[in-house]
Design an enzyme around this catalytic site. Structure first.
Site, PDB file in Angstrom:
ATOM      1  N   TYR A 179      88.588  49.181  26.095  1.00  0.00           N
ATOM      2  CA  TYR A 179      87.485  48.237  25.758  1.00  0.00           C
ATOM      3  C   TYR A 179      88.136  46.856  25.605  1.00  0.00           C
ATOM      4  O   TYR A 179      87.535  45.764  25.729  1.00  0.00           O
ATOM      5  CB  TYR A 179      86.622  48.488  24.522  1.00  0.00           C
ATOM      6  CG  TYR A 179      85.644  49.492  24.839  1.00  0.00           C
ATOM      7  CD1 TYR A 179      85.662  50.755  24.527  1.00  0.00           C
ATOM      8  CD2 TYR A 179      84.569  48.962  25.847  1.00  0.00           C
ATOM      9  CE1 TYR A 179      84.778  51.837  24.830  1.00  0.00           C
ATOM     10  CE2 TYR A 179      83.748  50.179  26.007  1.00  0.00           C
ATOM     11  CZ  TYR A 179      83.802  51.521  25.644  1.00  0.00           C
ATOM     12  OH  TYR A 179      82.979  52.303  26.065  1.00  0.00           O
TER      13      TYR A 179
ATOM     14  N   GLN B  60      71.215  46.660  28.838  1.00  0.00           N
ATOM     15  CA  GLN B  60      72.090  47.875  28.480  1.00  0.00           C
ATOM     16  C   GLN B  60      73.577  47.325  28.753  1.00  0.00           C
ATOM     17  O   GLN B  60      74.419  47.946  28.399  1.00  0.00           O
ATOM     18  CB  GLN B  60      71.738  49.094  29.584  1.00  0.00           C
ATOM     19  CG  GLN B  60      70.552  49.753  29.635  1.00  0.00           C
ATOM     20  CD  GLN B  60      70.235  50.596  30.628  1.00  0.00           C
ATOM     21  OE1 GLN B  60      70.736  51.713  30.675  1.00  0.00           O
ATOM     22  NE2 GLN B  60      69.687  49.873  31.761  1.00  0.00           N
ATOM     23  N   ASN B  61      73.656  46.110  29.012  1.00  0.00           N
ATOM     24  CA  ASN B  61      74.858  45.567  29.405  1.00  0.00           C
ATOM     25  C   ASN B  61      75.510  45.019  27.963  1.00  0.00           C
ATOM     26  O   ASN B  61      74.871  44.658  27.284  1.00  0.00           O
ATOM     27  CB  ASN B  61      74.684  44.491  30.373  1.00  0.00           C
ATOM     28  CG  ASN B  61      74.337  44.673  31.650  1.00  0.00           C
ATOM     29  OD1 ASN B  61      74.085  45.990  31.844  1.00  0.00           O
ATOM     30  ND2 ASN B  61      73.507  43.937  32.388  1.00  0.00           N
TER      31      ASN B  61
ATOM     32  N   HIS C 282      73.279  48.824  24.025  1.00  0.00           N
ATOM     33  CA  HIS C 282      74.555  49.470  24.068  1.00  0.00           C
ATOM     34  C   HIS C 282      75.689  48.590  23.384  1.00  0.00           C
ATOM     35  O   HIS C 282      76.949  49.074  23.344  1.00  0.00           O
ATOM     36  CB  HIS C 282      74.789  50.033  25.183  1.00  0.00           C
ATOM     37  CG  HIS C 282      73.714  51.034  25.854  1.00  0.00           C
ATOM     38  ND1 HIS C 282      74.006  51.143  27.333  1.00  0.00           N
ATOM     39  CD2 HIS C 282      72.961  51.715  25.507  1.00  0.00           C
ATOM     40  CE1 HIS C 282      72.894  51.904  27.346  1.00  0.00           C
ATOM     41  NE2 HIS C 282      72.160  52.156  26.370  1.00  0.00           N
TER      42      HIS C 282
ATOM     43  N   CYS D 184      82.462  47.581  12.049  1.00  0.00           N
ATOM     44  CA  CYS D 184      83.155  47.972  10.869  1.00  0.00           C
ATOM     45  C   CYS D 184      82.689  49.517  10.839  1.00  0.00           C
ATOM     46  O   CYS D 184      81.589  49.797  10.537  1.00  0.00           O
ATOM     47  CB  CYS D 184      83.085  47.317   9.629  1.00  0.00           C
ATOM     48  SG  CYS D 184      83.869  48.153   8.205  1.00  0.00           S
TER      49      CYS D 184
ATOM     50  N   CYS E 242      87.625  44.166   8.372  1.00  0.00           N
ATOM     51  CA  CYS E 242      86.201  43.862   8.236  1.00  0.00           C
ATOM     52  C   CYS E 242      86.166  42.650   7.345  1.00  0.00           C
ATOM     53  O   CYS E 242      86.628  42.569   6.148  1.00  0.00           O
ATOM     54  CB  CYS E 242      85.344  45.014   7.852  1.00  0.00           C
ATOM     55  SG  CYS E 242      83.827  44.369   7.459  1.00  0.00           S
TER      56      CYS E 242
ATOM     57  N   CYS F  18      83.769  43.808   4.100  1.00  0.00           N
ATOM     58  CA  CYS F  18      84.126  44.697   3.078  1.00  0.00           C
ATOM     59  C   CYS F  18      85.882  44.931   3.258  1.00  0.00           C
ATOM     60  O   CYS F  18      86.089  45.938   2.465  1.00  0.00           O
ATOM     61  CB  CYS F  18      83.503  46.046   3.440  1.00  0.00           C
ATOM     62  SG  CYS F  18      84.079  46.969   4.870  1.00  0.00           S
TER      63      CYS F  18
ATOM     64  N   GLY G 186      68.563  46.113  38.100  1.00  0.00           N
ATOM     65  CA  GLY G 186      69.932  46.730  38.232  1.00  0.00           C
ATOM     66  C   GLY G 186      70.167  47.858  37.236  1.00  0.00           C
ATOM     67  O   GLY G 186      71.430  47.866  36.788  1.00  0.00           O
TER      68      GLY G 186
HETATM   69  N1  APR Z   1      71.605  43.411  41.906  1.00  0.00           N
HETATM   70  C1  APR Z   1      70.711  44.497  41.440  1.00  0.00           C
HETATM   71  N2  APR Z   1      70.881  45.912  41.238  1.00  0.00           N
HETATM   72  C2  APR Z   1      72.273  46.064  41.808  1.00  0.00           C
HETATM   73  C3  APR Z   1      73.048  45.289  42.142  1.00  0.00           C
HETATM   74  C4  APR Z   1      72.758  43.941  42.362  1.00  0.00           C
HETATM   75  N3  APR Z   1      73.688  42.847  42.774  1.00  0.00           N
HETATM   76  N4  APR Z   1      74.181  46.069  42.522  1.00  0.00           N
HETATM   77  C5  APR Z   1      74.001  47.423  42.082  1.00  0.00           C
HETATM   78  N5  APR Z   1      72.775  47.187  41.761  1.00  0.00           N
HETATM   79  C6  APR Z   1      71.901  48.584  41.046  1.00  0.00           C
HETATM   80  C7  APR Z   1      72.587  49.941  41.694  1.00  0.00           C
HETATM   81  O1  APR Z   1      72.170  50.029  42.899  1.00  0.00           O
HETATM   82  C8  APR Z   1      72.138  50.813  40.606  1.00  0.00           C
HETATM   83  O2  APR Z   1      70.984  51.239  40.464  1.00  0.00           O
HETATM   84  O3  APR Z   1      72.312  48.675  39.747  1.00  0.00           O
HETATM   85  C9  APR Z   1      72.473  49.941  39.229  1.00  0.00           C
HETATM   86  C10 APR Z   1      73.544  50.230  38.526  1.00  0.00           C
HETATM   87  O4  APR Z   1      73.363  51.550  38.088  1.00  0.00           O
HETATM   88  P1  APR Z   1      74.521  52.113  36.832  1.00  0.00           P
HETATM   89  O5  APR Z   1      75.911  51.778  37.545  1.00  0.00           O
HETATM   90  O6  APR Z   1      74.214  53.562  36.400  1.00  0.00           O
HETATM   91  O7  APR Z   1      74.359  51.021  35.556  1.00  0.00           O
HETATM   92  P2  APR Z   1      73.039  51.060  34.477  1.00  0.00           P
HETATM   93  O8  APR Z   1      71.805  51.705  34.765  1.00  0.00           O
HETATM   94  O9  APR Z   1      73.288  49.952  33.971  1.00  0.00           O
HETATM   95  O10 APR Z   1      74.006  52.271  33.437  1.00  0.00           O
HETATM   96  C11 APR Z   1      73.531  52.699  32.182  1.00  0.00           C
HETATM   97  O11 APR Z   1      75.029  53.917  31.529  1.00  0.00           O
HETATM   98  O12 APR Z   1      77.528  54.076  31.692  1.00  0.00           O
HETATM   99  C12 APR Z   1      76.553  53.783  30.988  1.00  0.00           C
HETATM  100  O13 APR Z   1      76.432  52.495  28.793  1.00  0.00           O
HETATM  101  C13 APR Z   1      76.737  52.420  30.181  1.00  0.00           C
HETATM  102  O14 APR Z   1      74.782  50.743  29.900  1.00  0.00           O
HETATM  103  C14 APR Z   1      75.444  51.791  30.794  1.00  0.00           C
HETATM  104  C15 APR Z   1      74.363  52.877  31.236  1.00  0.00           C
END
Ligand code: APR
Length: 246
Positions: free
Chosen positions: A53, A88-89, A106, A114, A134, A137, A173
């Site tokens: 991370y 989820q980002n 997420h 903490c 932290c 605390c 995405g």
């Molecule tokens: N624009 C839109 N979508 C896109 C692009 C783009 N430029 N490039 C790729 N994608 C799509 C892919 O086709 C895929 O369907 O985005 C999706 C990404 O899927 P993942 O990699 O599985 O990501 P995500 O769905 O966010 O994952 C969910 O999984 O690993 C954990 O915690 C992590 O938040 C994450 C969660």
């Protein structure tokens, strides 16, 4: 009142140079997810996970929001209080684009959490070196503010709340591998899926072959290129031109 629910995933930030997780060159192709993003991995080797991370945190410092981030940040302003954007980002590109209300289901890379009082505090892009404590605390056991596999995700409560309040669902995405977007799409008469690739449904008993078949609109484009089509549909929905009030 018409409200919009947005669920975004790694694909939203792909055009900013941040890897997705499950695409051919995805993060989970180059890292063992259970080693770096699970409770087992954390118990087994805290430093290994912290290093992972730290790299992610340092990586986003130079990353800039793309056109999709900007359009979504503007959307938040245009329809103040009528957009619930759940992401989820863990990157901060929506905030770099000026967004104020995005809910990070997420967690966030630029904060630490903490392990005692569970409060979070700002860390910026600095790598964690073990000297942090932290500010609330004074506990020294602080960690990345990211939900790992095997951990609770308390902010998921916002998902059902948004389903109740909103009239239009937009998935951008996300593969639906973690938060299944099919049952969400089923909850809505009006929905949009944005993904440059058709994702197959997982179960062989699924009546549909592709996830997009559950959506009213499928924009088979990269997020940055899909914004005009998306905005036309949103305008039609919010201004009731095309859709009778629900
Ligand atoms: N624009 C839109 N979508 C896109 C692009 C783009 N430029 N490039 C790729 N994608 C799509 C892919 O086709 C895929 O369907 O985005 C999706 C990404 O899927 P993942 O990699 O599985 O990501 P995500 O769905 O966010 O994952 C969910 O999984 O690993 C954990 O915690 C992590 O938040 C994450 C969660």
């Amino acid at each position: 009142m018409k409200k919009i629910m947005i669920l975004s995933g790694a694909g939203l930030s792909a055009e900013s140079g941040i890897s997705t997780f499950r695409d051919s060159d995805g993060l989970w192709e180059n890292h063992d997810v259970m080693e770096v993003c699970s409770t087992q991995g954390w118990i087994k080797n805290r430093q290994h996970v912290t290093n992972f991370y730290n790299e992610r945190r340092a990586d986003i410092e130079s990353k800039e929001p793309n056109y999709a981030h900007e359009v979504l940040a503007k959307l938040e302003q245009t329809y103040r209080g009528r957009v619930i954007h759940l992401t989820q980002n863990i990157d901060n590109l929506m905030e770099k684009a000026g967004a104020k209300d995005v809910i990070h289901l997420h967690g966030t890379l630029t904060d630490l959490r903490c392990e005692a009082c569970t409060k979070t505090f700002h860390m910026g892009y600095t790598p964690q070196d073990g000297n942090e404590s932290c500010p609330y605390c004074a506990n020294k056991r602080v960690r990345h503010n990211v939900v790992m596999f095997g951990e609770a995700a308390p902010l998921y409560s916002h998902i059902q709340q948004a389903v109740k309040e909103c009239s239009l669902f937009i998935a951008i995405g996300t593969s639906g591998a973690v938060i299944d977007i099919i049952p969400l799409a089923k909850e809505f008469k009006h929905s949009i899926l944005i993904d440059p690739k058709r994702q197959e449904t997982k179960s062989m008993y699924d009546p549909h072959t592709y996830i997009d078949e559950y959506f009213e609109h499928f924009i088979e484009k990269k997020a940055g290129v899909a914004m005009e089509d998306m905005m036309a549909i949103i305008k039609g929905h919010m201004e009731d031109k095309y859709f009778p009030s629900t």
